[in-house]
Structures are given as structure tokens and as C-alpha cells.
Design an enzyme around this catalytic site. Structure first.
Site, PDB file in Angstrom:
ATOM      1  NE  ARG A 128      -1.270   2.533   2.830  1.00  0.00           N
ATOM      2  CZ  ARG A 128      -0.745   3.656   3.309  1.00  0.00           C
ATOM      3  NH1 ARG A 128      -0.637   4.725   2.545  1.00  0.00           N
ATOM      4  NH2 ARG A 128      -0.318   3.703   4.550  1.00  0.00           N
TER       5      ARG A 128
ATOM      6  CB  CYS B 226       2.246  10.611   2.005  1.00  0.00           C
ATOM      7  SG  CYS B 226       0.682  11.445   1.748  1.00  0.00           S
TER       8      CYS B 226
ATOM      9  CG  ASN C  41       6.747   3.139   4.744  1.00  0.00           C
ATOM     10  OD1 ASN C  41       6.432   3.464   3.608  1.00  0.00           O
ATOM     11  ND2 ASN C  41       5.929   3.216   5.758  1.00  0.00           N
TER      12      ASN C  41
HETATM   13  N1  COA Z   1     -13.254   4.836  -3.647  1.00  0.00           N
HETATM   14  C1  COA Z   1     -13.572   5.053  -4.935  1.00  0.00           C
HETATM   15  N2  COA Z   1     -13.888   6.242  -5.444  1.00  0.00           N
HETATM   16  C2  COA Z   1     -13.917   7.270  -4.587  1.00  0.00           C
HETATM   17  C3  COA Z   1     -13.611   7.128  -3.230  1.00  0.00           C
HETATM   18  C4  COA Z   1     -13.266   5.853  -2.765  1.00  0.00           C
HETATM   19  N3  COA Z   1     -12.922   5.621  -1.511  1.00  0.00           N
HETATM   20  N4  COA Z   1     -13.707   8.326  -2.637  1.00  0.00           N
HETATM   21  C5  COA Z   1     -14.062   9.207  -3.569  1.00  0.00           C
HETATM   22  N5  COA Z   1     -14.187   8.559  -4.755  1.00  0.00           N
HETATM   23  C6  COA Z   1     -14.526   9.141  -6.036  1.00  0.00           C
HETATM   24  C7  COA Z   1     -15.900   9.727  -6.036  1.00  0.00           C
HETATM   25  O1  COA Z   1     -16.850   8.737  -6.373  1.00  0.00           O
HETATM   26  C8  COA Z   1     -15.770  10.784  -7.095  1.00  0.00           C
HETATM   27  O2  COA Z   1     -15.813  10.194  -8.365  1.00  0.00           O
HETATM   28  P1  COA Z   1     -16.470  10.952  -9.606  1.00  0.00           P
HETATM   29  O3  COA Z   1     -15.632  12.170  -9.823  1.00  0.00           O
HETATM   30  O4  COA Z   1     -16.370   9.951 -10.703  1.00  0.00           O
HETATM   31  O5  COA Z   1     -17.861  11.267  -9.168  1.00  0.00           O
HETATM   32  C9  COA Z   1     -14.356  11.286  -6.907  1.00  0.00           C
HETATM   33  O6  COA Z   1     -13.649  10.221  -6.270  1.00  0.00           O
HETATM   34  C10 COA Z   1     -14.282  12.516  -6.061  1.00  0.00           C
HETATM   35  O7  COA Z   1     -14.964  12.282  -4.879  1.00  0.00           O
HETATM   36  P2  COA Z   1     -15.067  13.311  -3.661  1.00  0.00           P
HETATM   37  O8  COA Z   1     -15.996  12.779  -2.642  1.00  0.00           O
HETATM   38  O9  COA Z   1     -15.294  14.688  -4.194  1.00  0.00           O
HETATM   39  O10 COA Z   1     -13.697  13.167  -2.987  1.00  0.00           O
HETATM   40  P3  COA Z   1     -12.369  13.961  -3.211  1.00  0.00           P
HETATM   41  O11 COA Z   1     -12.045  14.186  -4.626  1.00  0.00           O
HETATM   42  O12 COA Z   1     -12.403  15.106  -2.277  1.00  0.00           O
HETATM   43  O13 COA Z   1     -11.380  12.838  -2.701  1.00  0.00           O
HETATM   44  C11 COA Z   1     -10.365  11.340  -1.176  1.00  0.00           C
HETATM   45  C12 COA Z   1     -11.186  12.565  -1.355  1.00  0.00           C
HETATM   46  C13 COA Z   1      -9.627  11.442   0.115  1.00  0.00           C
HETATM   47  C14 COA Z   1     -11.289  10.140  -1.137  1.00  0.00           C
HETATM   48  C15 COA Z   1      -9.403  11.125  -2.348  1.00  0.00           C
HETATM   49  O14 COA Z   1      -8.659  12.291  -2.575  1.00  0.00           O
HETATM   50  C16 COA Z   1      -8.464   9.991  -2.088  1.00  0.00           C
HETATM   51  O15 COA Z   1      -8.821   8.830  -2.193  1.00  0.00           O
HETATM   52  N6  COA Z   1      -7.211  10.337  -1.798  1.00  0.00           N
HETATM   53  C17 COA Z   1      -6.162   9.393  -1.508  1.00  0.00           C
HETATM   54  C18 COA Z   1      -5.594   9.656  -0.163  1.00  0.00           C
HETATM   55  C19 COA Z   1      -4.460   8.738   0.081  1.00  0.00           C
HETATM   56  O16 COA Z   1      -4.552   7.531  -0.043  1.00  0.00           O
HETATM   57  N7  COA Z   1      -3.298   9.304   0.397  1.00  0.00           N
HETATM   58  C20 COA Z   1      -2.106   8.577   0.636  1.00  0.00           C
HETATM   59  C21 COA Z   1      -2.129   7.759   1.850  1.00  0.00           C
HETATM   60  S1  COA Z   1      -2.104   8.633   3.365  1.00  0.00           S
HETATM   61 ZN    ZN Z   2       3.558   6.146   5.487  1.00  0.00          ZN
END
Ligand code: COA
Ligand code: ZN
Length: 326
Positions: free
Chosen positions: A23, A248, A257
Site C-alpha cells: 500500500r 505519501c 518507510n
Molecule cells: N473509492 C472510490 N472512489 C472514490 C472514493 C473511494 N474511496 N472516494 C471518492 N471517490 C470518487 C468519487 O466517487 C468521485 O468520483 P467521480 O468524480 O467519478 O464522481 C471522486 O472520487 C471525487 O470524490 P469526492 O468525494 O469529491 O472526494 P475527493 O475528490 O475530495 O477525494 C479522497 C477525497 C480522500 C477520497 C481522495 O482524494 C483519495 O482517495 N485520496 C487518496 C488519499 C491517500 O490515499 N493518500 C495517501 C495515503 S495517506
Molecule cells: Zn507512510
């Protein structure tokens, strides 16, 4: 080896190792690792004796395209009894996907730094807490275990120090919601051993019923020192990443890590019991360069363990004879 090691400091104390390479590691890679290769890698890791494996993340596929195959990977891995298969979950949508794919434990994430939380999760900390409270309620009704990873506990790359009182406040609030564990994450390698000792002993003392994990990045070369300081302060559970991959994408300067095989090797030398077969772990790390298209930072993969001895020079007997004749 183990006979000698048992007299050292570790004295056979059990330390649980949790793999996050599939991950935290793969989320940063530009090459998309084919789904079948991810499954084979997790299966290989399952056989090494690790306590927990963070298999993938159920995040937005636009945000983290490298892990867009989370469902298939989670469904198709072989489940080995005794190994906990966890996955990172940022929101309710992720939790539903993870539960549907039979994930053993949801690893929720929020940052104790307001700035990093906004950058990574696009929400304020309070919005995240409220959203995660809903995710916890969903997981509890589905009888799925929950761990909460708190990012930037030991400092934020944009804000600097985060007040310990704020960290403890979030630990307390999640403990009240009934989560099983909390991970204190050093997201960008800002932790140092003196700081770690204080925070770890305070958390162990106040929340002894919580499973506490430490998650260090080796960004500034302090990773192993932080692991050892944590153990001295009472910790017994660590995240680490195969080959030393990781970071990240939303944390400037984040890099790998602590490396799983380096930590296992060091702890084994010191007489701790990680339950992990180091040679199997090194063999799994050996798969990585072909999968990700570049070398890995792991020093154990390069140097081998300290008990892998090298042959003496071919002319050693002649050297000895000459020295003795002097
Ligand atoms: N799984 C699948 N799709 C997801 C989702 C999830 N958990 N969360 C949001 N989405 C999709 C939504 O369905 C939407 O899709 P669409 O544009 O086709 O309608 C899109 O993502 C945007 O959704 P929204 O609710 O507006 O969320 P966002 O864009 O603000 O995203 C996060 C928020 C946090 C969910 C997203 O940025 C994310 O997954 N980030 C990764 C964070 C991460 O893993 N960081 C590193 C580790 S710490
Ligand atoms: Zn980490």
C-alpha cells in the site's frame, strides 16, 4: 545465531511486524504493477510470518491510480490463518468497498496536522473526524475491526511541530469511539528518538488497551533509531515496507518507510522475536525491482545478513604463512 542472539537485549520479546509495502510502497510508484503480480507478492509475504499486511487502499482511483485494482487484489489473495489483512480506507465509500471485498480490518486515516489533512484528504480535521466516526459505526455494524492511522504525529512538513496535546486528544476521541488500534505515523520522517520515547510511553501508559503501532519513514535516516527508541518505551508493533519503498504523494519530501527486512534483521540480531523468516522476506523483496522498474533502497537486500559470511581470499593460506614467518 538465535542461541547467541537470545542472550542479547531482546530476550525473545515478541515484536509484531506489519507490512505496508503493497500500500504505502506501491501507491507512490509510477509503474502500474499488474494485479496478478500484486496478488502473488501478497501471497509470498503471507508466508513469511508477518502479523499483518496492508494489502491495498480503497481510495479514489483518480487520486491513487496505482491501487485502482483494490477489490480484485483483496478478493483473490490467499488468506493465511493468523495474518490480518488490512487496507487503507479514507471515507465511507472506501469502507463499503473494503467490507464488500472481505477486508479483515479497515485502516482509517486522518492527519493530526490541519494543513496536511487538507492537502491529503481535502477536508479539515474536524470534517475528517466526523466522517471517520460514520465509517467506524459502519464497520462496527459489519463487525469489521478498525485501526486509525494518525498522520504527521511527529511533525508536519508544512506546519512543523504538532502539539502533543492535539495528538493525544485525537487518540482519546478515537478510543472513545471503540477502535481497536491506533497507528502513530511519522509521515515524512521528522521523528527523532528522544521525541518518540516521550510520545510512545505516554500513549502506552494512557491507552494500554489500544493496539498501538508505530509507522516510521526513513526520510532522514532515523527510522531504525526510532524503532529501537519505541521498543524501549514499550511499543511492540511496527509498520515497515518491503525494500524500503513508500511515501505519501501529498506530503512534500516524503520518502520510503523503514525497510521491513532491515528492521527484521536488526531486531533478530538483538534477540527480539519478530516471527518473520528473514530469508523469505528478502526473497520477496527481490521481486520488487522487476515489478516497479527500479532498484530498491534496502541495504539487507544488497549486503545480506551479518551472518552471511564471505569466503576468505583465494591466497589466504599463503598470506597467513607469510605473516607467521615474519
Ligand atoms: N473509492 C472510490 N472512489 C472514490 C472514493 C473511494 N474511496 N472516494 C471518492 N471517490 C470518487 C468519487 O466517487 C468521485 O468520483 P467521480 O468524480 O467519478 O464522481 C471522486 O472520487 C471525487 O470524490 P469526492 O468525494 O469529491 O472526494 P475527493 O475528490 O475530495 O477525494 C479522497 C477525497 C480522500 C477520497 C481522495 O482524494 C483519495 O482517495 N485520496 C487518496 C488519499 C491517500 O490515499 N493518500 C495517501 C495515503 S495517506
Ligand atoms: Zn507512510
Amino acid at each position: 545465531m538465535s542461541q547467541v542472539a537470545s542472550v542479547w537485549k531482546g530476550g525473545g520479546r515478541r515484536i509484531h511486524m506489519q507490512e505496508v509495502g503493497t500500500r504505502d510502497g506501491l501507491q507512490m510508484e509510477s509503474a502500474f504493477v499488474p494485479t496478478d503480480d500484486k496478488i502473488a507478492l501478497v501471497n509470498a509475504l503471507s508466508a513469511t510470518g508477518l502479523a499483518k499486511i496492508e494489502v491495498t487502499s480503497f481510495t479514489s482511483p483518480t487520486a491513487i491510480p496505482a491501487l485502482k485494482d483494490a477489490e480484485i487484489v483483496m478478493r483473490e489473495i490467499e488468506r493465511r490463518p493468523g495474518v490480518v489483512y488490512t487496507a487503507l480506507v479514507p471515507n465511507l465509500r472506501g469502507a463499503e468497498r473494503a467490507i464488500e471485498a472481505r477486508t479483515d480490518e479497515l485502516n482509517l486515516v486522518m492527519s493530526v496536522s490541519e494543513t496536511h489533512n487538507l492537502a491529503n484528504l481535502r477536508m479539515t480535521r474536524e470534517q475528517s473526524f466526523a466522517a471517520l466516526a460514520q465509517v467506524i459505526a459502519l464497520a462496527q455494524s459489519a463487525q469489521v475491526a478498525v485501526n486509525v492511522s494518525l498522520s504527521c504525529v511527529f511533525g508536519c512538513p508544512m506546519e512543523g511541530d504538532v502539539a502533543e496535546a492535539e495528538v493525544f486528544d485525537y487518540v482519546q476521541r478515537f478510543a472513545q469511539l471503540g477502535v481497536g488500534g491506533v497507528t502513530l505515523c511519522d509521515t515524512t520522517g521528522m521523528a527523532h528518538p528522544a521525541q518518540v520515547a516521550g510520545i510512545v510511553s505516554a500513549v502506552r501508559l494512557r491507552w494500554s488497551a489500544l493496539q498501538t503501532t508505530l509507522h516510521f519513514h526513513n526520510t532522514r535516516g532515523m527510522g531504525l533509531a526510532n524503532v529501537l527508541a519505541s521498543i524501549d518505551a514499550g511499543a511492540d508493533r511496527f509498520d515497515a515496507s518491503l525494500g524500503g519503498l513508500g511515501g505519501c504523494p501529498y506530503a512534500p519530501g516524503a520518502s520510503g518507510n523503514v525497510c521491513s527486512e532491515e528492521i527484521v534483521h536488526a531486531l533478530q540480531c538483538m534477540g527480539y522475536d519478530t516471527g518473520v523468516d528473514l530469508s523469505a522476506l528478502v526473497a520477496a523483496a527481490g521481486r520488487l525491482p522487476a515489478l516497479i522498474g527500479h532498484d530498491i533502497p534496502s541495504q539487507i537486500a544488497k549486503a545480506g545478513p551479518r551472518w552471511a559470511l564471505h569466503p576468505v581470499p583465494a591466497d589466504f593460506e599463503a598470506i597467513r604463512a607469510r605473516a607467521m614467518a615474519r
